[in-house]
Design an enzyme around this catalytic site. Sequence first.
Site, short mmCIF file in Angstrom:
data_model
loop_
_atom_site.label_atom_id
_atom_site.label_comp_id
_atom_site.label_asym_id
_atom_site.label_seq_id
_atom_site.Cartn_x
_atom_site.Cartn_y
_atom_site.Cartn_z
N CYS A 126 -124.81 -29.62 -94.96
CA CYS A 126 -124.66 -28.76 -93.78
C CYS A 126 -123.43 -27.87 -93.91
CB CYS A 126 -124.56 -29.65 -92.53
SG CYS A 126 -124.26 -28.71 -91.02
N CYS A 175 -121.46 -27.40 -90.61
CA CYS A 175 -120.59 -28.52 -90.25
C CYS A 175 -119.35 -28.58 -91.16
CB CYS A 175 -121.32 -29.87 -90.42
SG CYS A 175 -123.02 -29.87 -89.91
N ASP A 176 -119.54 -28.39 -92.46
CA ASP A 176 -118.46 -28.69 -93.41
C ASP A 176 -117.82 -27.48 -94.07
OD1 ASP A 176 -118.89 -31.39 -92.90
OD2 ASP A 176 -120.50 -31.50 -94.38
#
Length: 316
Positions: free
Chosen positions: A136, A139-140
């Site tokens: 992701c 997200c990261d």
Amino acid sequence: MQLYDVIIIGGGPAGLTAGIYTSRARLRTLLVEDFTLSPQVTTTFQIENYPGFPEGIGGLDLIERFKKQAKEFGVEFKQARVKNVERGLTSIKEIKIETESEVYNSLSLIIASGARPKELGVKGEKEFRGKGVSYCATCDGPFFRDREVVVIGGGDSAVKEALYLTRFVRKVTLLHRRDKLRATKILQERLFSEQKIDVRWDSVAEEILGREKVEGVRIINLKTKEKSVLSCDGVFIFAGLLPNTDFARGVVELDEKGYVVVDSRMRTSVEGIFACGDCRSTILRQVITACGDGAFAAFSAQEYVEQLKLQAPSTK
Ligand code: NAP
């Protein structure tokens, strides 16, 4: 025990749309969502092909809007993982939906459980998950500011997320196993004009390397058989999807990849059970198609429940 008219498994665009439609049709609707499986759309930073949002809209923002609308129409929400689905043996054809802690009964079921990222299965992938290996970018990505990352895959997700990562990282190497991308043309055009992205064709990862965290990827060129090591701080894997349909195995017909087989009205092989969105067998998986599927599944469920109530008035 409460008997629902419709239980929906999954809180992505398909499930929430189905919920908006069934609750608006005044059917008692419960939506069960597994919080460990966030809808794929929430991992997308910006959706630019959902009509009505010419500037684009964040995946999380869109889902929050769907959810608000579903709640306003009266959908009940429960967070739980569905373990088992079975048909009751009573004359009113109840469907039993079992989670880790509770059992729910419903006259109909809509499976909208979505899909999750597929793992590559290479050495180092599991070991370094959360230590440089990610599925992701939204997200990261911010953790990799000014670093170098490798993105694996050649589909829409890989290209879109590689482009997104250029906001943070110094360099992205996109590793693709063939010499042509699967991604849509507009994304390819953007990819090829992005200075920070370098593409390695015909190549796959053999091993993700590192000590405490990711330090590189050993790759092999499938045409020349030449092996090399790409130094990097992160590896983002977008190798496709796997359907979240384990609980439905042996209950409804699944295709060879595990997706639920449905007809054009989203009816599965079992009466009273419908499926929609990414978990169903289809050639196109987009937010808009998931929503369309959800509306169809809701319509079919409504028709089915109303018919059932006419035949067995005690279910009203
Ligand atoms: P996908 O289209 O299935 O692409 C997966 C990619 O990973 C392919 O390029 C595939 O290579 C590669 N791959 C698969 N297994 C691999 C392995 N073991 N080693 C190396 N490479 C491997 O998956 P996706 O990109 O996640 O997209 C899923 C669905 O969501 C698609 O329908 C897509 O259109 C949709 N989507 C749409 C958008 C959008 O902006 N509209 C964004 C994201 C996703 P091959 O090409 O050689 O098979």
